[in-house]
Design an enzyme around this catalytic site. Structure first.
Site, short mmCIF file in Angstrom:
data_model
loop_
_atom_site.label_atom_id
_atom_site.label_comp_id
_atom_site.label_asym_id
_atom_site.label_seq_id
_atom_site.Cartn_x
_atom_site.Cartn_y
_atom_site.Cartn_z
N THR A 151 -6.12 -73.56 -3.06
CA THR A 151 -7.32 -74.39 -2.99
C THR A 151 -6.96 -75.86 -3.18
O THR A 151 -6.13 -76.18 -4.02
CB THR A 151 -8.32 -73.98 -4.10
OG1 THR A 151 -8.69 -72.61 -3.90
CG2 THR A 151 -9.55 -74.86 -4.09
N ARG A 179 -15.88 -62.03 0.96
CA ARG A 179 -15.21 -62.24 -0.32
C ARG A 179 -15.31 -63.71 -0.72
O ARG A 179 -15.12 -64.61 0.10
CB ARG A 179 -13.75 -61.83 -0.22
CG ARG A 179 -12.93 -62.04 -1.51
CD ARG A 179 -12.18 -63.36 -1.51
NE ARG A 179 -11.26 -63.50 -2.64
CZ ARG A 179 -10.62 -64.62 -2.94
NH1 ARG A 179 -10.78 -65.70 -2.20
NH2 ARG A 179 -9.81 -64.67 -3.99
N GLY A 181 -13.99 -66.46 -3.84
CA GLY A 181 -13.15 -66.66 -5.01
C GLY A 181 -13.79 -67.60 -6.01
O GLY A 181 -15.01 -67.80 -6.03
N GLY A 203 -5.51 -70.87 -7.27
CA GLY A 203 -4.79 -69.64 -7.56
C GLY A 203 -5.57 -68.42 -7.11
O GLY A 203 -6.43 -68.51 -6.23
N LEU A 204 -5.30 -67.29 -7.70
CA LEU A 204 -5.98 -66.05 -7.34
C LEU A 204 -7.36 -66.04 -7.98
O LEU A 204 -7.52 -65.88 -9.19
CB LEU A 204 -5.16 -64.85 -7.82
CG LEU A 204 -5.75 -63.48 -7.50
CD1 LEU A 204 -5.92 -63.29 -6.00
CD2 LEU A 204 -4.90 -62.37 -8.10
N GLY A 205 -8.38 -66.18 -7.14
CA GLY A 205 -9.75 -66.30 -7.64
C GLY A 205 -10.20 -65.12 -8.47
O GLY A 205 -10.92 -65.29 -9.46
#
Length: 317
Positions: A151, A179, A181, A203-205
């Site tokens: 992001t 989806r 995040g 990063g990984l939501g």
């Protein structure tokens, strides 16, 4: 008064250079960070944001974005928007709405069109081909399809003392349709208070949403911690808690800046960011997790920059 701006990843740097000049010229922070994020959204070789972003598993490019004003706490967000040239601008416009300020899917896209924002096909041929190759790779090797989730997040401070934050992302490559995040979610993907400071995440939501780290960093700065101390405490504390309680922790990196233009960064992966303020010209740095819940920060090298440019522009077979 002073000014400052900080953004996630190498991809933000060129826009940040232009935005820093705007802030030095006493332009409003909202305008500066919007232009900074738009520069990333418009560049076709950045595959996780805007034009050129990678699509979901159905080949549709769904984008998320948010904008927050640190003076008024006005927040606007979009999730799953399609065919909007600059989702961050749509999010900023929504922040001025008393109601319906967070729009998703068809509702977000409809708002963008009716409000006169430039719309069109945002899926480049390069991104489409990357998607096709990934589909084949997943089928042949029985792989987990998910890949990539960077992001762009920008925090700014202008000479009047106002602060703002903005985010934009095409989300997880090969995600399921619909989806969303952390990027458009207040407190998780971003937060700003002009009387304290701001923070934003990448990063990984799915794991970032398990904690409200952006808000937590701002809260800790409000209690008197420096930006770096606040980032280290929030990020590494949650990293350890998540690994203990959930069994693992996905990639996440957070940046922050306070009302004095001082900044901080914490990450559990190798991470790049760009920053500038009254005392330092725009520069790109590399950050990684250090010992004893601290962050190691170093300037990037010219060799790294050259390799980066070559990598993002290499031909897709």
């Amino acid at each position: 008064m002073t000014w400052g701006i900080i953004g996630t990843w190498r991809m933000v740097h060129d826009g940040l250079v232009a935005a820093s000049k705007m802030l030095q010229e006493n332009k409003r922070v909202g305008d500066a960070i919007e232009e900074c994020v738009k520069a990333v959204e418009d560049y076709p070789y950045y595959k996780s944001v805007g034009y050129g972003g990678l699509p979901n598993e159905e080949g549709i490019l769904e984008m998320d974005a948010a904008f927050m004003d640190g003076d008024t706490f006005e927040i606007g967000g979009v999730a799953g928007i399609v065919d909007a040239k600059n989702p961050v601008s749509v999010a900023r416009a929504l922040s001025k709405q008393k109601f319906n300020s967070f729009r998703v899917g068809e509702g977000a896209t409809k708002f963008a069109r009716l409000a006169g924002f430039e719309c069109g096909n945002m899926l480049t041929e390069r991104a489409r081909r990357t998607w096709e190759l990934r589909l084949d790779e997943v089928k042949k090797n029985n792989l987990n399809p998910y890949d990539g989730h960077d992001t762009v997040g920008v925090i700014g401070l202008d000479l009047s003392g106002s602060m703002a934050v903005a985010t934009s992302s095409s989300g997880l490559f090969m995600k399921k349709a619909g989806r969303v995040g952390d990027s458009p979610l207040s407190g998780s993907g971003f937060y700003v208070d002009s009387e304290i400071g701001g923070a934003t995440a990448t990063g990984l939501g799915e794991d970032l949403m398990k904690g409200c780290l952006s808000y937590e960093i701002v809260r800790l700065m409000g209690e008197g911690l420096s930006p770096q101390a606040a980032a280290d405490k929030a990020v590494y504390g949650f990293h350890h808690k998540l690994r203990k309680r959930y069994g693992k922790a996905g990639a996440f990196s957070l940046i922050c800046m306070n009302l004095k233009g001082e900044w901080g960064v914490a990450t559990n992966v190798d991470f790049t960011f760009s920053v500038a303020n009254e005392s330092a010209a725009p520069a790109i740095y590399f950050a990684k997790m250090g010992q004893n819940d601290t962050t190691v920060i170093e300037p990037i090298t010219e060799e790294w920059l050259a390799a980066y440019e070559k990598r993002i522009k290499q031909p897709i077979e």
